[in-house]
Write a protein that holds these residues in place. Structure first.
Motif, PDB file in Angstrom:
ATOM      1  N   VAL A 251     -14.581  20.524   1.988  1.00  0.00           N
ATOM      2  CA  VAL A 251     -15.944  21.008   1.752  1.00  0.00           C
ATOM      3  C   VAL A 251     -16.947  20.237   2.606  1.00  0.00           C
ATOM      4  O   VAL A 251     -17.828  20.822   3.214  1.00  0.00           O
ATOM      5  N   ASP A 252     -16.812  18.922   2.659  1.00  0.00           N
ATOM      6  CA  ASP A 252     -17.842  18.102   3.306  1.00  0.00           C
ATOM      7  C   ASP A 252     -17.211  16.751   3.675  1.00  0.00           C
ATOM      8  O   ASP A 252     -16.869  15.969   2.794  1.00  0.00           O
ATOM      9  N   THR A 253     -17.067  16.512   4.974  1.00  0.00           N
ATOM     10  CA  THR A 253     -16.395  15.257   5.383  1.00  0.00           C
ATOM     11  C   THR A 253     -17.368  14.073   5.489  1.00  0.00           C
ATOM     12  O   THR A 253     -16.955  12.981   5.849  1.00  0.00           O
ATOM     13  N   THR A 254     -18.652  14.295   5.139  1.00  0.00           N
ATOM     14  CA  THR A 254     -19.606  13.180   5.169  1.00  0.00           C
ATOM     15  C   THR A 254     -19.068  12.064   4.278  1.00  0.00           C
ATOM     16  O   THR A 254     -18.666  12.329   3.150  1.00  0.00           O
ATOM     17  N   ALA A 255     -19.086  10.867   4.777  1.00  0.00           N
ATOM     18  CA  ALA A 255     -18.712   9.693   3.987  1.00  0.00           C
ATOM     19  C   ALA A 255     -17.220   9.554   3.726  1.00  0.00           C
ATOM     20  O   ALA A 255     -16.811   8.679   2.978  1.00  0.00           O
ATOM     21  N   ALA A 256     -16.375  10.384   4.375  1.00  0.00           N
ATOM     22  CA  ALA A 256     -14.922  10.219   4.196  1.00  0.00           C
ATOM     23  C   ALA A 256     -14.519   8.808   4.627  1.00  0.00           C
ATOM     24  O   ALA A 256     -13.799   8.100   3.915  1.00  0.00           O
ATOM     25  N   GLY A 257     -15.009   8.419   5.799  1.00  0.00           N
ATOM     26  CA  GLY A 257     -14.661   7.097   6.328  1.00  0.00           C
ATOM     27  C   GLY A 257     -15.226   5.969   5.464  1.00  0.00           C
ATOM     28  O   GLY A 257     -14.569   4.954   5.245  1.00  0.00           O
ATOM     29  N   ASP A 258     -16.443   6.157   4.955  1.00  0.00           N
ATOM     30  CA  ASP A 258     -17.072   5.127   4.103  1.00  0.00           C
ATOM     31  C   ASP A 258     -16.261   4.940   2.818  1.00  0.00           C
ATOM     32  O   ASP A 258     -16.023   3.815   2.368  1.00  0.00           O
ATOM     33  N   ALA A 259     -15.863   6.069   2.228  1.00  0.00           N
ATOM     34  CA  ALA A 259     -15.091   6.022   0.978  1.00  0.00           C
ATOM     35  C   ALA A 259     -13.726   5.391   1.245  1.00  0.00           C
ATOM     36  O   ALA A 259     -13.243   4.562   0.462  1.00  0.00           O
ATOM     37  N   PHE A 260     -13.128   5.768   2.380  1.00  0.00           N
ATOM     38  CA  PHE A 260     -11.837   5.181   2.756  1.00  0.00           C
ATOM     39  C   PHE A 260     -11.953   3.659   2.787  1.00  0.00           C
ATOM     40  O   PHE A 260     -11.131   2.941   2.207  1.00  0.00           O
ATOM     41  N   ASN A 261     -12.983   3.171   3.481  1.00  0.00           N
ATOM     42  CA  ASN A 261     -13.141   1.712   3.622  1.00  0.00           C
ATOM     43  C   ASN A 261     -13.299   1.030   2.256  1.00  0.00           C
ATOM     44  O   ASN A 261     -12.746  -0.042   2.026  1.00  0.00           O
ATOM     45  N   GLY A 262     -14.070   1.666   1.359  1.00  0.00           N
ATOM     46  CA  GLY A 262     -14.253   1.108   0.012  1.00  0.00           C
ATOM     47  C   GLY A 262     -12.911   1.018  -0.713  1.00  0.00           C
ATOM     48  O   GLY A 262     -12.592  -0.008  -1.335  1.00  0.00           O
ATOM     49  N   GLY A 263     -12.128   2.078  -0.612  1.00  0.00           N
ATOM     50  CA  GLY A 263     -10.816   2.112  -1.274  1.00  0.00           C
ATOM     51  C   GLY A 263      -9.869   1.080  -0.681  1.00  0.00           C
ATOM     52  O   GLY A 263      -9.133   0.391  -1.405  1.00  0.00           O
ATOM     53  N   TYR A 264      -9.899   0.961   0.641  1.00  0.00           N
ATOM     54  CA  TYR A 264      -9.012   0.008   1.322  1.00  0.00           C
ATOM     55  C   TYR A 264      -9.354  -1.422   0.903  1.00  0.00           C
ATOM     56  O   TYR A 264      -8.492  -2.202   0.505  1.00  0.00           O
ATOM     57  N   MET A 265     -10.644  -1.754   0.967  1.00  0.00           N
ATOM     58  CA  MET A 265     -11.043  -3.134   0.642  1.00  0.00           C
ATOM     59  C   MET A 265     -10.763  -3.453  -0.822  1.00  0.00           C
ATOM     60  O   MET A 265     -10.304  -4.555  -1.148  1.00  0.00           O
ATOM     61  N   ALA A 266     -11.031  -2.484  -1.712  1.00  0.00           N
ATOM     62  CA  ALA A 266     -10.793  -2.738  -3.146  1.00  0.00           C
ATOM     63  C   ALA A 266      -9.335  -3.133  -3.357  1.00  0.00           C
ATOM     64  O   ALA A 266      -9.031  -4.097  -4.079  1.00  0.00           O
ATOM     65  N   ALA A 267      -8.424  -2.428  -2.698  1.00  0.00           N
ATOM     66  CA  ALA A 267      -6.995  -2.727  -2.872  1.00  0.00           C
ATOM     67  C   ALA A 267      -6.634  -4.070  -2.239  1.00  0.00           C
ATOM     68  O   ALA A 267      -5.937  -4.890  -2.845  1.00  0.00           O
ATOM     69  N   ARG A 268      -7.148  -4.330  -1.045  1.00  0.00           N
ATOM     70  CA  ARG A 268      -6.820  -5.605  -0.384  1.00  0.00           C
ATOM     71  C   ARG A 268      -7.375  -6.787  -1.171  1.00  0.00           C
ATOM     72  O   ARG A 268      -6.698  -7.811  -1.295  1.00  0.00           O
ATOM     73  N   PHE A 269      -8.597  -6.630  -1.717  1.00  0.00           N
ATOM     74  CA  PHE A 269      -9.198  -7.740  -2.477  1.00  0.00           C
ATOM     75  C   PHE A 269      -8.380  -8.027  -3.741  1.00  0.00           C
ATOM     76  O   PHE A 269      -8.419  -9.124  -4.281  1.00  0.00           O
ATOM     77  N   CYS A 270      -7.679  -7.007  -4.231  1.00  0.00           N
ATOM     78  CA  CYS A 270      -6.834  -7.212  -5.431  1.00  0.00           C
ATOM     79  C   CYS A 270      -5.437  -7.684  -5.046  1.00  0.00           C
ATOM     80  O   CYS A 270      -4.565  -7.765  -5.910  1.00  0.00           O
ATOM     81  N   GLY A 271      -5.173  -7.899  -3.779  1.00  0.00           N
ATOM     82  CA  GLY A 271      -3.878  -8.445  -3.378  1.00  0.00           C
ATOM     83  C   GLY A 271      -2.838  -7.426  -2.936  1.00  0.00           C
ATOM     84  O   GLY A 271      -1.682  -7.777  -2.708  1.00  0.00           O
ATOM     85  N   TYR A 272      -3.217  -6.154  -2.819  1.00  0.00           N
ATOM     86  CA  TYR A 272      -2.246  -5.155  -2.360  1.00  0.00           C
ATOM     87  C   TYR A 272      -2.044  -5.268  -0.846  1.00  0.00           C
ATOM     88  O   TYR A 272      -2.871  -5.830  -0.137  1.00  0.00           O
ATOM     89  N   SER A 273      -0.913  -4.715  -0.379  1.00  0.00           N
ATOM     90  CA  SER A 273      -0.573  -4.785   1.048  1.00  0.00           C
ATOM     91  C   SER A 273      -1.465  -3.837   1.845  1.00  0.00           C
ATOM     92  O   SER A 273      -2.050  -2.905   1.278  1.00  0.00           O
ATOM     93  N   PRO A 274      -1.529  -4.018   3.170  1.00  0.00           N
ATOM     94  CA  PRO A 274      -2.295  -3.077   3.996  1.00  0.00           C
ATOM     95  C   PRO A 274      -1.836  -1.627   3.798  1.00  0.00           C
ATOM     96  O   PRO A 274      -2.667  -0.720   3.738  1.00  0.00           O
ATOM     97  N   ARG A 275      -0.516  -1.390   3.669  1.00  0.00           N
ATOM     98  CA  ARG A 275      -0.049  -0.010   3.479  1.00  0.00           C
ATOM     99  C   ARG A 275      -0.587   0.584   2.166  1.00  0.00           C
ATOM    100  O   ARG A 275      -1.112   1.696   2.127  1.00  0.00           O
ATOM    101  N   GLU A 276      -0.451  -0.213   1.098  1.00  0.00           N
ATOM    102  CA  GLU A 276      -0.950   0.274  -0.214  1.00  0.00           C
ATOM    103  C   GLU A 276      -2.461   0.497  -0.165  1.00  0.00           C
ATOM    104  O   GLU A 276      -2.990   1.446  -0.741  1.00  0.00           O
TER     105      GLU A 276
END
Ligand code: ADP
Length: 299
Positions: A251-276
């Motif tokens: 529907v709307d790709t605005t902020a797809a990359g921003d949301a991705f980055n938030g999700g990635y950092m949240a997982a890394r800050f909790c100790g998950y691997s780069p793949r996870e």
């Protein structure tokens, strides 16, 4: 211990199907801050910016607080206010963006930060995130100031995270954008390049050229986003390719990359691997592109 995110939040006016405009707040690093905080509520996520003292700015600060963001580094300016952008749709359904941001309060953030003697959050900051947009809105002197601050934080052990997010209209020319983006990469531990941005900014036509360039500038953890083509992660821990989630109705790709980055950092800050972490980023981004607007309910 805080996670600092620096940038500009704008008033967003988006046209509805009835031709009216809906008002919200958005901005690349702000969107990332919100998704990061929603996905890792235990982290103290502090947003660094400047706003006005008017009603709209008050509404934004309340909104940030409702989202659980730490607003102690949201500076106030009496004679300025928020930048604004409008999303309008033409008769073919094509969306276009118009901006009024050249005199926004956020452009003075560095000067206000320099006057603040407190700055406790900077003292114990674990990570500092900024983007090519955060850099592009500043004067050249303030760009220098920002990179000096970032270098100082890095020396103290703070993790520096950067997304180049190239917006040509924020730069005098592509050479200027390239030079500052390279300097930001040189200070980053983790970076989120995108294939479209690198094609426009450096003429890189493939992932290998991008990874080589960013690695050459010393970034150790590189997360390359390529829209629906998948994510490539290169880090000391892991090299991997992560597929994206299939989205039937984009529907709307605005902020797809921003949301991705938030999700990635949240997982890394909790100790998950780069793949996870890339999997979590892709999952959130897939949800966001299925709905209109930058900030959607991801519960
Ligand atoms: P940026 O906006 O930073 O250039 P991308 O366009 O690559 O980023 O999109 C960011 C992420 O959003 C991608 O890595 C992917 O996870 C997701 N994404 C984007 N487009 C699609 C799509 N068509 N289908 C599924 N996921 C997508």
């Amino acid at each position: 211990m805080s996670r600092i995110i620096f940038g500009e939040v704008m008033v967003e006016l988006s046209q509805t199907s009835e031709g009216l405009y809906r008002q919200g707040f958005a901005g690349d690093t702000y969107n990332t801050a919100i998704y990061l905080k929603r996905l890792s509520p235990e982290q103290q996520v502090s947003y660094l910016t400047a706003v006005g003292e008017d009603n709209l700015s008050d509404q934004l600060v309340s909104r940030m607080q409702q989202e659980g963001l730490d607003t102690r580094m949201v500076y106030r300016m009496q004679d300025k206010t928020l930048g604004l952008y409008m999303i309008s749709t033409d008769s073919q359904g094509e969306r276009s963006f118009s901006y009024w941001r050249s005199d926004s309060a956020a452009r003075s953030t560095l000067a206000l930060l320099a006057q603040d003697s407190g700055q406790e959050q900077l003292e114990d900051c674990q990570s500092f995130y900024f983007s090519g947009i955060s850099l592009g809105i500043l004067s050249d002197a303030d760009k220098e100031g920002l990179l000096m601050l970032v270098a100082k934080l890095r020396q103290r052990g703070c993790q520096i995270i950067f997304d180049p997010n190239y917006r040509p209209r924020l730069w005098r020319n592509v050479e200027q954008a390239r030079a500052w983006t390279d300097r930001a990469y040189e200070l980053a531990d983790l970076a989120f390049p995108g294939t479209d941005d690198h094609l426009a900014l450096y003429g890189h036509g493939n992932g290998l050229d991008i990874i080589r360039h960013v690695q050459g500038l010393g970034v150790s953890e590189i997360v390359l986003k390529s829209g629906e083509k998948g994510i490539q992660v290169v880090s000391p821990q892991q090299h991997c390719i992560v597929p994206v989630f299939r989205v039937e109705n984009v529907v709307d790709t605005t902020a797809a990359g921003d949301a991705f980055n938030g999700g990635y950092m949240a997982a890394r800050f909790c100790g998950y691997s780069p793949r996870e972490a890339a999997q979590q980023g892709a999952r959130i981004a897939a949800k966001v592109i299925g709905f209109a607007g930058a900030i959607i309910d991801i519960a």
